[in-house]
Design a protein around this motif. Structure first.
Motif, PDB file in Angstrom:
ATOM      1  N   GLN A  79       0.817  -1.203   0.000  1.00 25.64           N
ATOM      2  CA  GLN A  79       0.000   0.000   0.000  1.00 25.64           C
ATOM      3  C   GLN A  79       0.853   1.256   0.000  1.00 25.64           C
ATOM      4  OE1 GLN A  79      -2.636  -0.581   3.347  1.00 25.64           O
ATOM      5  NE2 GLN A  79      -4.115  -1.743   2.117  1.00 25.64           N
ATOM      6  N   ARG A  89      -6.134   5.493  -3.622  1.00 18.77           N
ATOM      7  CA  ARG A  89      -6.821   4.270  -3.206  1.00 18.77           C
ATOM      8  C   ARG A  89      -8.211   4.587  -2.648  1.00 18.77           C
ATOM      9  NH1 ARG A  89      -4.706   1.604   0.867  1.00 18.77           N
ATOM     10  NH2 ARG A  89      -3.210   3.151   1.580  1.00 18.77           N
ATOM     11  N   SER A  91      -9.448   3.943   0.074  1.00 17.42           N
ATOM     12  CA  SER A  91      -9.425   4.384   1.471  1.00 17.42           C
ATOM     13  C   SER A  91      -9.182   5.892   1.584  1.00 17.42           C
ATOM     14  CB  SER A  91      -8.343   3.625   2.252  1.00 17.42           C
ATOM     15  OG  SER A  91      -7.068   3.822   1.652  1.00 17.42           O
ATOM     16  N   SER A  92      -8.662   6.507   0.524  1.00 17.85           N
ATOM     17  CA  SER A  92      -8.380   7.949   0.534  1.00 17.85           C
ATOM     18  C   SER A  92      -9.594   8.697  -0.021  1.00 17.85           C
ATOM     19  CB  SER A  92      -7.131   8.250  -0.294  1.00 17.85           C
ATOM     20  OG  SER A  92      -6.019   7.518   0.162  1.00 17.85           O
ATOM     21  N   TRP A 151     -12.593  -4.086   1.707  1.00 14.61           N
ATOM     22  CA  TRP A 151     -12.738  -3.262   2.909  1.00 14.61           C
ATOM     23  C   TRP A 151     -13.859  -3.805   3.784  1.00 14.61           C
ATOM     24  CZ3 TRP A 151     -16.835  -0.298   4.752  1.00 14.61           C
ATOM     25  CH2 TRP A 151     -16.533   0.606   5.772  1.00 14.61           C
ATOM     26  N   ASN A 155     -14.933  -4.755   7.996  1.00 14.65           N
ATOM     27  CA  ASN A 155     -15.817  -3.695   8.479  1.00 14.65           C
ATOM     28  C   ASN A 155     -17.278  -4.071   8.215  1.00 14.65           C
ATOM     29  OD1 ASN A 155     -13.876  -1.216   9.102  1.00 14.65           O
ATOM     30  ND2 ASN A 155     -13.138  -2.205   7.244  1.00 14.65           N
ATOM     31  N   ARG A 162     -19.181   4.516   6.165  1.00 11.22           N
ATOM     32  CA  ARG A 162     -18.295   4.965   5.090  1.00 11.22           C
ATOM     33  C   ARG A 162     -19.031   5.961   4.192  1.00 11.22           C
ATOM     34  NH1 ARG A 162     -13.889   3.781   1.817  1.00 11.22           N
ATOM     35  NH2 ARG A 162     -14.322   3.992  -0.399  1.00 11.22           N
ATOM     36  N   ASP A 262     -14.633   8.093  11.586  1.00 11.19           N
ATOM     37  CA  ASP A 262     -14.946   6.919  10.764  1.00 11.19           C
ATOM     38  C   ASP A 262     -16.416   6.858  10.361  1.00 11.19           C
ATOM     39  OD1 ASP A 262     -16.230   6.265  13.124  1.00 11.19           O
ATOM     40  OD2 ASP A 262     -15.011   4.491  13.550  1.00 11.19           O
TER      41      ASP A 262
END
Length: 292
Positions: A79, A89, A91-92, A151, A155, A162, A262
């Motif tokens: 990563q 990515r 996640s960003s 992901w 989770n 999210r 989060d």
């Protein structure tokens, strides 16, 4: 295109249109264009053999192993290597929203003065990525998951959290882009268009979002931006510096918010977020599912 004198043959080659309606890439020193939005439009230039494309799903260094057997150390190294290679990515979230909004908030003044809208009002990052651009098929080809499927493995049940983060960070990315566009604007005819996007989010979204996250930097950011709400339409000598600094402050606050939150404590934004969902869901069904 006619107003700007752009020939049809240049639309998806050298023209400014290709910046958003195509994907520009360099091959052996020559810029070429692929028509349409591609993976690289959202995730960054893949960088060729040594870039992120080959690395981001390679779970081994020597002997091939399935993803489930990748070591935590290798995953971290992989990563980090992809980040260094310029991959945006999943996640960003803020970086991805910014990549989208660089095109969905039009900053080219010549384009706007020729008749192009400054922003696509129908675009809202969290809802749009739940519709047209949702592509979470990696683990199950029969189901398009609500969030990146890998992901979701760690989770379970947190897709809504999210989505809240995507809603908040998408609004902040749109604020940043509107401010940067206003900072660079020279023609008063374009001020109102940038201002409409900015003030709509400032008064319609940022205040309730700030109330939902009182411990975050957003309440202070909201108070800081309020005085700018009425000045978009007034030219001034320090415009570029003033609005550019505000854009930098929005980006910094958004990135800090992304690290510290989060979505689990942002239930208060669900009302705003869900208000838009039926429109985008129906828009997607009408435009795509009825026209396979």
């Amino acid at each position: 295109a006619e107003a700007l004198g752009i020939a049809s043959s240049d639309l998806l080659t050298t023209s400014m249109c290709a910046d958003c309606h195509g994907t520009k890439a360099e091959f052996a020193g020559e810029v070429k264009v692929i028509g349409g939005v591609s993976c690289e439009s959202c995730h960054g230039a893949s960088g060729g053999p040594d870039g992120w494309l080959n690395r981001h799903q390679s779970y081994h260094d020597a002997q091939p192993v399935p993803r489930q057997l990748e070591t935590p150390e290798h995953k971290q190294q992989r990563q980090e290597a992809c980040d260094k290679a310029g991959m945006i990515r999943a996640s960003s979230i803020y970086d991805q929203a910014s990549a989208c909004l660089q095109c969905h908030v039009i900053s080219n003044e010549a384009l706007i003065l020729a008749g192009h809208k400054a922003s696509t009002a129908a675009f809202e990052y969290s809802s749009w990525t739940e519709g047209e651009t949702r592509h979470n098929f990696l683990l199950d080809r029969t189901k398009n998951a609500e969030a990146p499927s890998i992901w979701l493995e760690g989770n379970t049940g947190k897709a809504v959290e999210r989505k809240r983060m995507k809603f908040v960070l998408g609004k902040l990315a749109q604020l940043e882009m509107a401010l940067r566009a206003r900072a660079a604007a020279k023609n008063p005819a374009t001020f109102a268009q940038f201002g409409a996007s900015f003030t709509g989010i400032l008064y319609g979204n940022l205040a309730p979002i700030s109330a939902a996250a009182p411990e975050s930097p957003l309440p202070a950011l909201n108070a800081q931006l309020l005085p700018l709400g009425g000045t978009f339409f007034i030219p001034g000598g320090d415009d570029a510096e003033k609005y550019g600094k505000a854009a930098d402050d929005v980006a910094a606050a958004a990135k800090k918010f992304a690290v510290e939150n989060d979505g689990s404590k942002l239930q208060a934004v669900d009302g705003q977020m869900n208000l838009l969902a039926p429109y985008f869901s129906q828009n997607f069904k009408t435009r795509f599912l009825s026209n396979p």
